[in-house]
Design a protein around this motif. Structure first.
Motif, PDB file in Angstrom:
ATOM      1  N   HIS A  52       0.841  -1.203   0.000  1.00  0.00           N
ATOM      2  CA  HIS A  52       0.000   0.000   0.000  1.00  0.00           C
ATOM      3  C   HIS A  52       0.869   1.242   0.000  1.00  0.00           C
ATOM      4  O   HIS A  52       2.088   1.153   0.121  1.00  0.00           O
ATOM      5  CB  HIS A  52      -0.995  -0.015   1.160  1.00  0.00           C
ATOM      6  CG  HIS A  52      -0.384   0.107   2.523  1.00  0.00           C
ATOM      7  ND1 HIS A  52       0.402  -0.872   3.091  1.00  0.00           N
ATOM      8  CD2 HIS A  52      -0.440   1.113   3.444  1.00  0.00           C
ATOM      9  CE1 HIS A  52       0.782  -0.489   4.302  1.00  0.00           C
ATOM     10  NE2 HIS A  52       0.285   0.723   4.545  1.00  0.00           N
ATOM     11  N   HIS A  54       1.566   3.888   1.898  1.00  0.00           N
ATOM     12  CA  HIS A  54       2.191   4.648   2.994  1.00  0.00           C
ATOM     13  C   HIS A  54       3.717   4.694   2.858  1.00  0.00           C
ATOM     14  O   HIS A  54       4.344   3.720   2.463  1.00  0.00           O
ATOM     15  CB  HIS A  54       1.787   4.054   4.345  1.00  0.00           C
ATOM     16  CG  HIS A  54       0.373   4.409   4.732  1.00  0.00           C
ATOM     17  ND1 HIS A  54      -0.361   3.681   5.623  1.00  0.00           N
ATOM     18  CD2 HIS A  54      -0.420   5.438   4.334  1.00  0.00           C
ATOM     19  CE1 HIS A  54      -1.561   4.237   5.768  1.00  0.00           C
ATOM     20  NE2 HIS A  54      -1.620   5.291   4.994  1.00  0.00           N
ATOM     21  N   ASP A  56       6.190   4.513   4.848  1.00  0.00           N
ATOM     22  CA  ASP A  56       7.078   3.554   5.529  1.00  0.00           C
ATOM     23  C   ASP A  56       7.109   2.208   4.796  1.00  0.00           C
ATOM     24  O   ASP A  56       7.815   1.280   5.220  1.00  0.00           O
ATOM     25  CB  ASP A  56       6.688   3.384   7.006  1.00  0.00           C
ATOM     26  CG  ASP A  56       5.292   2.835   7.219  1.00  0.00           C
ATOM     27  OD1 ASP A  56       4.332   3.391   6.632  1.00  0.00           O
ATOM     28  OD2 ASP A  56       5.150   1.846   7.964  1.00  0.00           O
ATOM     29  N   HIS A  57       6.345   2.106   3.700  1.00  0.00           N
ATOM     30  CA  HIS A  57       6.347   0.888   2.876  1.00  0.00           C
ATOM     31  C   HIS A  57       6.915   1.147   1.476  1.00  0.00           C
ATOM     32  O   HIS A  57       7.130   0.206   0.723  1.00  0.00           O
ATOM     33  CB  HIS A  57       4.918   0.335   2.757  1.00  0.00           C
ATOM     34  CG  HIS A  57       4.311   0.015   4.094  1.00  0.00           C
ATOM     35  ND1 HIS A  57       4.040  -1.269   4.502  1.00  0.00           N
ATOM     36  CD2 HIS A  57       3.986   0.814   5.140  1.00  0.00           C
ATOM     37  CE1 HIS A  57       3.549  -1.243   5.736  1.00  0.00           C
ATOM     38  NE2 HIS A  57       3.507   0.015   6.144  1.00  0.00           N
ATOM     39  N   HIS A 111      -7.336  -0.520   5.886  1.00  0.00           N
ATOM     40  CA  HIS A 111      -6.286   0.380   6.386  1.00  0.00           C
ATOM     41  C   HIS A 111      -6.100   1.517   5.376  1.00  0.00           C
ATOM     42  O   HIS A 111      -6.104   2.691   5.726  1.00  0.00           O
ATOM     43  CB  HIS A 111      -5.018  -0.435   6.568  1.00  0.00           C
ATOM     44  CG  HIS A 111      -3.808   0.348   6.957  1.00  0.00           C
ATOM     45  ND1 HIS A 111      -3.666   0.950   8.178  1.00  0.00           N
ATOM     46  CD2 HIS A 111      -2.664   0.624   6.274  1.00  0.00           C
ATOM     47  CE1 HIS A 111      -2.488   1.563   8.227  1.00  0.00           C
ATOM     48  NE2 HIS A 111      -1.869   1.388   7.084  1.00  0.00           N
ATOM     49  N   ASP A 128      -0.178  -3.842   6.465  1.00  0.00           N
ATOM     50  CA  ASP A 128      -0.749  -3.261   7.678  1.00  0.00           C
ATOM     51  C   ASP A 128      -2.228  -3.623   7.825  1.00  0.00           C
ATOM     52  O   ASP A 128      -3.004  -2.864   8.413  1.00  0.00           O
ATOM     53  CB  ASP A 128      -0.622  -1.722   7.655  1.00  0.00           C
ATOM     54  CG  ASP A 128       0.811  -1.252   7.830  1.00  0.00           C
ATOM     55  OD1 ASP A 128       1.703  -2.089   8.061  1.00  0.00           O
ATOM     56  OD2 ASP A 128       1.036  -0.032   7.728  1.00  0.00           O
TER      57      ASP A 128
HETATM   58 ZN    ZN Z   1       0.262   1.692   6.562  1.00  0.00          ZN
END
Ligand code: ZN
Ligand code: FE
Length: 253
Positions: A52, A54, A56-57, A111, A128
């Protein structure tokens, strides 16, 4: 094929799948962490899977593409994610070059709306969406979408290994214990996880069978969870309403 965690930031795991010297990574939020791991283990990056959008990914994508030219970067159809080479959706199959395995794509909205999961052999990379003992926050999706996504994961074979992206287990289990104080499997698992963390070892991967026994977000139709929720004073007409009430409780825990 071996699957090892690369630790990043405070509590992220970038999962590295490798066979001989070929490696793929899932959700590389940090290129530095991945590059150090690849160097240390003399691995060649052959591709990237993204669950996804975000940061941090995804923040490591660009630097990894610069370091390894022409690698496939596979993820959801979301233009916010820079550097993807192929968009996939539920039901698609992706051959992982160099590993000799295929990833089957699941849609896991909740999420985020773009969230995907990847099933590879007896493992699922669920980002997540499902955490050990918990689930992701609802940033974009509805409770009905997240409940549906978690139900799809819980329907996988019980021995499926669950590779989540965050080490949130102990905090999740503190909440799970408040919801189900009499769940013996949960108490036993909590002791095991405390030992793991005290030794500096991940609590992951979990399994679908384990999560079905201890994770309250997969247990909204059990007597114990229904009983605890009835004390919150919320309307509990169906599974989705119970899931929504449980998620709100956790958000304020
Ligand atoms: Zn996330
Ligand atoms: Fe995350």
């Amino acid at each position: 094929m071996l699957i090892t965690p690369i630790e990043a930031f405070n509590d992220n795991y970038i999962w590295c799948l490798h066979q001989d010297n070929a490696a793929w990574v899932v959700d590389p939020g940090s290129a530095d962490a991945v590059l150090a791991h690849l160097r240390q283990h003399k691995l060649q990056l052959r591709g990237i899977l993204i669950t996804h959008h975000h940061w941090d990914h995804t923040d490591g994508i660009e630097a990894l593409r610069n370091a390894f030219a022409a690698i496939p970067v596979i993820g959801p159809d979301n233009p916010v994610i820079q550097g993807l080479t192929r968009n996939v959706q539920a039901g698609d199959c992706v051959g992982l070059d160099g590993l000799g395995v295929t990833a089957e794509v699941m849609a896991l909205p909740g999420h985020t709306l773009d969230h995907l999961g990847y099933c590879i052999d007896n493992a699922v990379f669920c980002g997540d969406t499902l955490f050990s003992g918990g689930c992701g926050r609802l940033f974009e999706g509805t409770p009905a979408q997240m409940h549906h996504s978690l139900s799809a994961l819980s329907a996988l074979p019980a021995d499926t290994l669950v590779y989540c992206t965050h080490e949130y287990t102990l905090a999740n289990l503190a909440f799970a214990s408040a919801v189900e104080p009499n769940n013996e499997a949960l108490q036993e698992y909590q002791r095991w996880c405390e030992t793991q963390r005290a030794a500096g070892v991940p609590t992951l991967p979990s399994t679908i069978g384990q999560e079905c026994a201890i994770n309250p977000f997969l247990r909204v139709d059990t007597d114990g969870v229904i009983h605890s929720l009835s004390q919150t004073g919320e309307a509990l007409s169906d599974s989705v309403a119970r899931f929504a009430a449980l998620r709100r409780w956790k958000d304020n825990f």
